[in-house]
Design an enzyme around this catalytic site. Structure first.
Site, PDB file in Angstrom:
ATOM      1  N   HIS A 147       0.855  -1.180   0.000  1.00 42.62           N
ATOM      2  CA  HIS A 147       0.000   0.000   0.000  1.00 42.62           C
ATOM      3  C   HIS A 147       0.896   1.236   0.000  1.00 42.62           C
ATOM      4  O   HIS A 147       2.125   1.145   0.093  1.00 42.62           O
ATOM      5  CB  HIS A 147      -0.930   0.004   1.209  1.00 42.62           C
ATOM      6  CG  HIS A 147      -2.109  -0.915   1.058  1.00 42.62           C
ATOM      7  ND1 HIS A 147      -3.078  -0.721   0.100  1.00 42.62           N
ATOM      8  CD2 HIS A 147      -2.463  -2.041   1.736  1.00 42.62           C
ATOM      9  CE1 HIS A 147      -3.995  -1.683   0.192  1.00 42.62           C
ATOM     10  NE2 HIS A 147      -3.632  -2.498   1.170  1.00 42.62           N
ATOM     11  N   ASP A 177      -0.660   7.061  -3.326  1.00 40.97           N
ATOM     12  CA  ASP A 177      -1.884   6.815  -4.077  1.00 40.97           C
ATOM     13  C   ASP A 177      -2.236   7.955  -5.029  1.00 40.97           C
ATOM     14  O   ASP A 177      -2.544   7.714  -6.197  1.00 40.97           O
ATOM     15  CB  ASP A 177      -3.057   6.605  -3.117  1.00 40.97           C
ATOM     16  CG  ASP A 177      -3.080   5.211  -2.522  1.00 40.97           C
ATOM     17  OD1 ASP A 177      -2.382   4.327  -3.056  1.00 40.97           O
ATOM     18  OD2 ASP A 177      -3.786   4.998  -1.522  1.00 40.97           O
TER      19      ASP A 177
END
Length: 397
Positions: A147, A177
């Site tokens: 992540h 992200d």
């Protein structure tokens, strides 16, 4: 009113006319799709049939309120089963009409489904195929789970953020992200689309968050190699080490952010605080930084955040209050610029950047998966009997 539930997307913004397919995912893909939709592109989100009617719950949906998931706003959703051969063919027919496709699966997943780059480009040689991943399409970690925080940790930049003597500070999931992933993917897609206008040929865009994060941090890699940035966090100019680029607690437990880097701004800061102007002469002497920080901290601790905000209003001292999320959405500057707009009763960030002639706009709130399957497929050239046959076969929902 939920405009996307029963009507076609509005034609607005500088990207009006672009048709983009988004294979539903998490993180950078949805954020990229939102950005392109805000700027006028028609983005069609392809969801799994198993998700039909469900609300997004990852990283955003709040109390069952679909509009709270900002990243899914502004596009219609079709539910296509890509494990069904007719579902694969349905997607490939959409690809024939699209300018670009974006996906965020692990490398090899779309190939196994039969909708990888080679297959899609064979159906539409002008297609730009955008791929957002954490580690990239190749390399020893390409198939490893991760992540935002993991990609940031291997960049060296996570270790550079945080207070001296403390743990690394986690900057939400903004750098990996969204900045290193979604924004780089959007830039890559638009760059490849521009090139395809002349060449007539599409290509694959490999947007890896590890690459995007590294590019964002380029100046710090350079400064480190030039001996200008130390490895101990909280001791450098832009990581909170400099007393004139830091945050200070106020008497009521609030915080003020000081970014008075240039000497005139630092002098103004000292004047508002009622401190000795001679401190300007030692601003860049690191040996004086600990004492300077203590002096600044002591003064800021004498008044409330509101009092300091009033004192610095209109002054060229680069000093502002640290607002929380609720306060930020209501701040007078955000209100004046309409930086946050109501979408189905939920305040959301307005489209950015802004354009003088072809402004972007939120084309509608996020909708549950499969909301627009029939209407969207019809708009993309499927006749009613085809849609019903696909639904009867379980290829779409």
């Amino acid at each position: 009113m939920n405009r996307l539930a029963d009507s076609e997307p509005q034609a607005r913004g500088p990207l009006t006319g672009l048709k983009i397919i988004e294979l539903a995912g998490l993180g950078p893909g949805p954020w990229c799709g939102m950005l392109l939709s805000d700027l006028g592109a028609e983005v069609l989100r392809v969801d799994r049939p198993s998700a039909v009617g469900s609300l997004r719950t990852d990283l955003g949906a709040s109390n069952g309120r679909q509009p709270a998931f900002v990243n899914d706003r502004g596009r219609r959703s079709v539910a296509i089963d890509l494990k069904h051969p007719d579902g694969v063919e349905t997607l490939l027919r959409l690809v024939e009409q699209a300018d670009a496709l974006l996906e965020g699966n692990r490398p090899g997943v779309t190939e196994r489904l039969g909708v990888g780059p080679a297959t899609c480009l064979a159906r539409n040689p002008r297609l730009v195929y955008g791929r957002a991943t954490g580690w990239g399409q190749d390399g020893p970690l390409s198939q490893t789970a991760g992540h935002d925080l993991n990609y940031l940790s291997l960049s060296g930049l996570l270790a550079a953020m945080g207070p001296a003597g403390g743990a690394p500070a986690i900057p939400l999931n903004l750098l990996g992200d969204y900045a290193g992933g979604g924004l780089m993917l959007a830039m890559g897609l638009l760059s490849a689309l521009w090139e395809a206008r002349g060449s007539g040929r599409g290509q694959v865009v490999d947007a890896a968050m590890v690459d995007g994060i590294a590019l964002l941090g380029g100046v710090f890699y350079g400064q480190r190699q030039a001996g200008m940035h130390g490895l101990e966090r909280g001791t450098n100019m832009l990581d909170g080490g400099a007393p004139f680029y830091s945050v200070y607690e106020t008497a009521d437990g609030g915080w003020m952010a000081v970014g008075a880097i240039e000497s005139p701004f630092f002098a103004e800061l000292l004047e508002v605080l009622g401190m000795q102007p001679e401190l300007v002469d030692s601003q860049w002497d690191r040996a004086h930084w600990p004492r300077m920080r203590s002096l600044l901290a002591a003064v800021f601790a004498t008044k409330s955040r509101a009092e300091w905000e009033a004192a610095f209003a209109g002054r060229e001292a680069c000093t502002t209050p640290v607002l929380d999320l609720d306060e930020a959405m209501k701040h007078e500057h955000a209100t004046a610029r309409r930086s946050f707009l109501p979408v189905d009763g939920v305040l959301q960030p307005a489209p950015a950047p802004r354009f003088s002639r072809t402004p972007g706009a939120v084309q509608g709130p996020s909708v549950p998966a499969g909301t627009n399957t029939t209407r969207a497929l019809a708009d993309w050239g499927f006749d009613p009997s085809e849609i019903e046959a696909l639904r009867a076969a379980g290829a779409v929902r």
